[in-house]
Scaffold this motif. Sequence first.
Motif, PDB file in Angstrom:
ATOM      1  N   ARG A   1       0.831  -1.204   0.000  1.00 29.86           N
ATOM      2  CA  ARG A   1       0.000   0.000   0.000  1.00 29.86           C
ATOM      3  C   ARG A   1       0.873   1.265   0.000  1.00 29.86           C
ATOM      4  O   ARG A   1       1.893   1.325   0.683  1.00 29.86           O
ATOM      5  CB  ARG A   1      -0.911   0.007   1.222  1.00 29.86           C
TER       6      ARG A   1
ATOM      7  N   GLU B   1       0.471   3.960   1.460  1.00 29.37           N
ATOM      8  CA  GLU B   1       0.579   4.611   2.765  1.00 29.37           C
ATOM      9  C   GLU B   1       1.909   4.317   3.452  1.00 29.37           C
ATOM     10  O   GLU B   1       2.360   5.073   4.319  1.00 29.37           O
ATOM     11  CB  GLU B   1      -0.564   4.166   3.684  1.00 29.37           C
ATOM     12  N   LEU B   2       2.557   3.221   3.051  1.00 31.98           N
ATOM     13  CA  LEU B   2       3.814   2.822   3.685  1.00 31.98           C
ATOM     14  C   LEU B   2       5.040   3.305   2.918  1.00 31.98           C
ATOM     15  O   LEU B   2       6.165   2.948   3.285  1.00 31.98           O
ATOM     16  CB  LEU B   2       3.868   1.295   3.829  1.00 31.98           C
TER      17      LEU B   2
ATOM     18  N   ALA C   1       4.694  -2.548   8.856  1.00 27.69           N
ATOM     19  CA  ALA C   1       3.244  -2.350   8.919  1.00 27.69           C
ATOM     20  C   ALA C   1       2.760  -2.256  10.360  1.00 27.69           C
ATOM     21  O   ALA C   1       1.915  -1.418  10.682  1.00 27.69           O
ATOM     22  CB  ALA C   1       2.539  -3.493   8.193  1.00 27.69           C
TER      23      ALA C   1
ATOM     24  N   ARG D   1       0.407   1.216  11.918  1.00 27.15           N
ATOM     25  CA  ARG D   1      -0.997   0.851  11.828  1.00 27.15           C
ATOM     26  C   ARG D   1      -1.891   2.073  11.628  1.00 27.15           C
ATOM     27  O   ARG D   1      -2.939   2.003  10.990  1.00 27.15           O
ATOM     28  CB  ARG D   1      -1.427   0.080  13.086  1.00 27.15           C
TER      29      ARG D   1
ATOM     30  N   LEU E   1      -2.280   2.842   8.026  1.00 32.31           N
ATOM     31  CA  LEU E   1      -3.088   1.867   7.297  1.00 32.31           C
ATOM     32  C   LEU E   1      -4.565   1.936   7.662  1.00 32.31           C
ATOM     33  O   LEU E   1      -5.415   1.411   6.947  1.00 32.31           O
ATOM     34  CB  LEU E   1      -2.562   0.451   7.561  1.00 32.31           C
TER      35      LEU E   1
ATOM     36  N   PHE F   1      -1.331  -4.946   4.761  1.00 36.09           N
ATOM     37  CA  PHE F   1      -0.373  -3.959   4.254  1.00 36.09           C
ATOM     38  C   PHE F   1      -0.178  -4.066   2.748  1.00 36.09           C
ATOM     39  O   PHE F   1       0.629  -3.360   2.164  1.00 36.09           O
ATOM     40  CB  PHE F   1       0.978  -4.087   4.970  1.00 36.09           C
TER      41      PHE F   1
ATOM     42  N   SER G   1      -2.437  -4.667  -1.153  1.00 34.33           N
ATOM     43  CA  SER G   1      -3.741  -4.617  -1.802  1.00 34.33           C
ATOM     44  C   SER G   1      -3.592  -5.160  -3.218  1.00 34.33           C
ATOM     45  O   SER G   1      -2.535  -5.028  -3.834  1.00 34.33           O
ATOM     46  CB  SER G   1      -4.288  -3.193  -1.837  1.00 34.33           C
TER      47      SER G   1
ATOM     48  N   ASP H   1     -10.588  -5.215   1.916  1.00 31.65           N
ATOM     49  CA  ASP H   1      -9.845  -5.603   3.118  1.00 31.65           C
ATOM     50  C   ASP H   1     -10.606  -6.638   3.930  1.00 31.65           C
ATOM     51  O   ASP H   1     -10.012  -7.453   4.637  1.00 31.65           O
ATOM     52  CB  ASP H   1      -9.573  -4.373   3.993  1.00 31.65           C
TER      53      ASP H   1
END
Length: 240
Positions: free
Chosen positions: A45, A47-48, A177, A181, A184, A191, A193, A211
Motif C-alpha cells: 500500500r 501509505e507505507l 506495517a 498501523r 493503514l 499492508f 492490496s 480488506d
Amino acid sequence: MTTQKITNVPVVQIEVLVPVDVPAGRRARFELSLARFLFGNERVRPELSEALAQEGIDFNHLASLAAREPLGICPSPGAVEFVPSDKLAEVCRRHGIDLTSGGCALMTFTYDAYDGKERPSDALEINIKLPGSGARDIAESDELTADVATALFGDCRLSERARAYLRTHGVDLEAIAANNRGLLGGDGVPFTSRVSPEIHDYLRESGFDVDRFGRFDVREVDGADNDALLPSSWSKTTCC
C-alpha cells in the motif's frame, strides 16, 4: 450481461457469488472492478511508502517488482499465467488435459445467491467449473481445489522478486506495517492490496470492502460444458 458461445477453447467458468447489494445501473463497473480484484497481484500500500523510504526501499521499484511479469510467449495482451501445482498437473495429465494450449477464464456474477440466506462477512465465495473429465477428482480433494484457486488467482503474497528485494535490504514488511498501523487505518488492515486505491475506494463505496473480503472460498467445483450457452460479463485469457 451478454450471452456467448465458446468453442475450441478450454474454458474455466467462475461464478462469483456477490455478497453485497449492487444497483443494476452500477453492476457493469462493479463487475469489472471485482474482476480486477480477483485477478490482481499483491502490491504494498502507498501509505507505507515513506516508512519504506526510511529503510532504503525505492517504493516505485518495489511496485514494479510486485507487478505481474508479461508473458512473452502469449499473443494476448494482459493474459494471465495458469501455473498448477505438481499434484494438479498430474491430475490434468491423467485426464488428458493439455495445460500448454491456453484457454479462457469466463466470469459470471450472481447477485441473488444469498437471498434469504446469511451472507459471508469475511470471504468471497466462488463456484468453479473446469474443462475435461478431471473436475470430479479435483472436487473431492480440498488440496486440489485450493491449488486451482491459487493457479487462477495467485497466493495472496507479494511476488518473489519483491520479497527478494526486501530481504536484500533487511526489511521486515510485517514489522514496518505493525509500526504504522495508524497510516493503514487500524489493526487488521492488510499492508498489501490487489487493486489500485481508486478501485479499492470504488468497491468500498459499493459495499464491498476488499480488506474484509480478502479470502476466496471455492464453494463448489464441477465439470464445464464448452458447448453450452454461457452468460458472460467478463473474460480473461489464460496462457502457459
